[in-house]
Design an enzyme around this catalytic site. Structure first.
Site, PDB file in Angstrom:
ATOM      1  N   ILE A   1       0.821  -1.216   0.000  1.00  0.00           N
ATOM      2  CA  ILE A   1       0.000   0.000   0.000  1.00  0.00           C
ATOM      3  C   ILE A   1       0.857   1.270   0.000  1.00  0.00           C
ATOM      4  O   ILE A   1       0.410   2.311  -0.468  1.00  0.00           O
ATOM      5  CB  ILE A   1      -1.013  -0.009   1.164  1.00  0.00           C
ATOM      6  CG1 ILE A   1      -2.135   0.996   0.882  1.00  0.00           C
ATOM      7  CG2 ILE A   1      -0.320   0.244   2.504  1.00  0.00           C
ATOM      8  CD1 ILE A   1      -3.375   0.807   1.718  1.00  0.00           C
TER       9      ILE A   1
ATOM     10  N   ASN B   1      -2.753   3.505  15.210  1.00  0.00           N
ATOM     11  CA  ASN B   1      -3.150   3.360  16.609  1.00  0.00           C
ATOM     12  C   ASN B   1      -3.772   4.695  17.033  1.00  0.00           C
ATOM     13  O   ASN B   1      -3.754   5.664  16.274  1.00  0.00           O
ATOM     14  CB  ASN B   1      -1.972   2.938  17.497  1.00  0.00           C
ATOM     15  CG  ASN B   1      -0.838   3.934  17.454  1.00  0.00           C
ATOM     16  OD1 ASN B   1      -1.034   5.139  17.604  1.00  0.00           O
ATOM     17  ND2 ASN B   1       0.379   3.435  17.249  1.00  0.00           N
TER      18      ASN B   1
ATOM     19  N   GLY C   1      -3.712  -7.390  11.599  1.00  0.00           N
ATOM     20  CA  GLY C   1      -2.307  -7.685  11.900  1.00  0.00           C
ATOM     21  C   GLY C   1      -2.119  -7.828  13.398  1.00  0.00           C
ATOM     22  O   GLY C   1      -2.700  -8.708  14.036  1.00  0.00           O
ATOM     23  N   VAL C   2      -1.355  -6.899  13.972  1.00  0.00           N
ATOM     24  CA  VAL C   2      -1.030  -6.988  15.395  1.00  0.00           C
ATOM     25  C   VAL C   2      -2.263  -6.844  16.293  1.00  0.00           C
ATOM     26  O   VAL C   2      -2.227  -7.268  17.449  1.00  0.00           O
ATOM     27  CB  VAL C   2       0.049  -5.953  15.805  1.00  0.00           C
ATOM     28  CG1 VAL C   2       1.353  -6.243  15.089  1.00  0.00           C
ATOM     29  CG2 VAL C   2      -0.402  -4.538  15.547  1.00  0.00           C
TER      30      VAL C   2
ATOM     31  N   SER D   1      -6.931  -3.814  11.234  1.00  0.00           N
ATOM     32  CA  SER D   1      -7.006  -4.568  12.496  1.00  0.00           C
ATOM     33  C   SER D   1      -6.632  -6.041  12.406  1.00  0.00           C
ATOM     34  O   SER D   1      -6.665  -6.739  13.406  1.00  0.00           O
ATOM     35  CB  SER D   1      -8.394  -4.451  13.144  1.00  0.00           C
ATOM     36  OG  SER D   1      -8.549  -3.203  13.760  1.00  0.00           O
TER      37      SER D   1
ATOM     38  N   ASP E   1       1.074   0.560   9.683  1.00  0.00           N
ATOM     39  CA  ASP E   1       1.247   1.899  10.257  1.00  0.00           C
ATOM     40  C   ASP E   1       2.715   2.319  10.208  1.00  0.00           C
ATOM     41  O   ASP E   1       3.055   3.405   9.733  1.00  0.00           O
ATOM     42  CB  ASP E   1       0.730   1.894  11.702  1.00  0.00           C
ATOM     43  CG  ASP E   1       0.667   3.271  12.343  1.00  0.00           C
ATOM     44  OD1 ASP E   1       0.685   4.289  11.626  1.00  0.00           O
ATOM     45  OD2 ASP E   1       0.575   3.321  13.584  1.00  0.00           O
TER      46      ASP E   1
END
Length: 178
Positions: A11, A24, A119-120, A117, A34
């Site tokens: 992306i 976040n 991923g981690v 949301s 991010d």
């Protein structure tokens, strides 16, 4: 499916007018997509995000894209997966709708999304995909902008989950409308 597509890619290399950032709540960078967006955009993005003062989960904020090809970044904190009983689906849908509304408000014609949301934050992709697609398709059905939305998946496995959700919910009806 004229206004919507699912792709595998990075992306941060997007040529869309805006990309969404799975941020976040501080908006000050983190890991996963991010961190990748912050690294690619350069330190100016962090400075712009500091001026925003954070963002609640499910809402969105906009900045310039700085060193990215995309001219804008739509920052949206997704929900942390807690088993599905704490409003995660509603918050996740709100992330997508908030980004799309902000893009439309700014006259942006093209928007690319990551899988927010998953991923981690631990949201299962198989559960996130239908929520994301219903939010996106519902918004596109009622609004002329953005003209094109793409889901840019980091892996083929993630893209497969989105394609499966697409085929289950939209392949027959939405492709004819859009």
């Amino acid at each position: 499916m004229e206004r919507f597509s699912i792709l595998v890619g990075d992306i941060t290399l997007s040529d869309a007018e805006a990309i969404a950032n799975a941020a976040n709540t501080t908006l000050l960078g983190g890991s996963g997509v991010d961190g990748a967006i912050h690294r690619a955009a350069g330190p100016e993005l962090l400075e712009a995000c500091r001026r925003l003062g954070g963002c609640p989960t499910g809402e969105a904020r906009i900045t310039k894209g700085f060193r990215l090809r995309a001219g804008h970044v739509l920052h949206t904190p997704g929900p942390i997966w807690r088993g599905g009983g704490e409003g995660e689906a509603a918050l996740l849908a709100s992330c997508y709708r908030s980004c799309l509304a902000l893009a439309a408000e700014h006259g942006l014609r093209t928007v690319d999304f990551p899988s927010i949301s998953t991923g981690v934050y631990g949201y299962p992709v198989s559960l996130a995909a239908p929520v994301a697609l219903r939010a996106i398709m519902g918004f596109l059905e009622d609004n002329p902008l953005p003209e094109r939305v793409r889901m840019i998946c980091h892996t083929e496995e993630t893209a497969a989950a989105y394609r499966q959700a697409w085929n289950m919910w939209f392949a027959g009806e939405a492709s004819e409308k859009l």
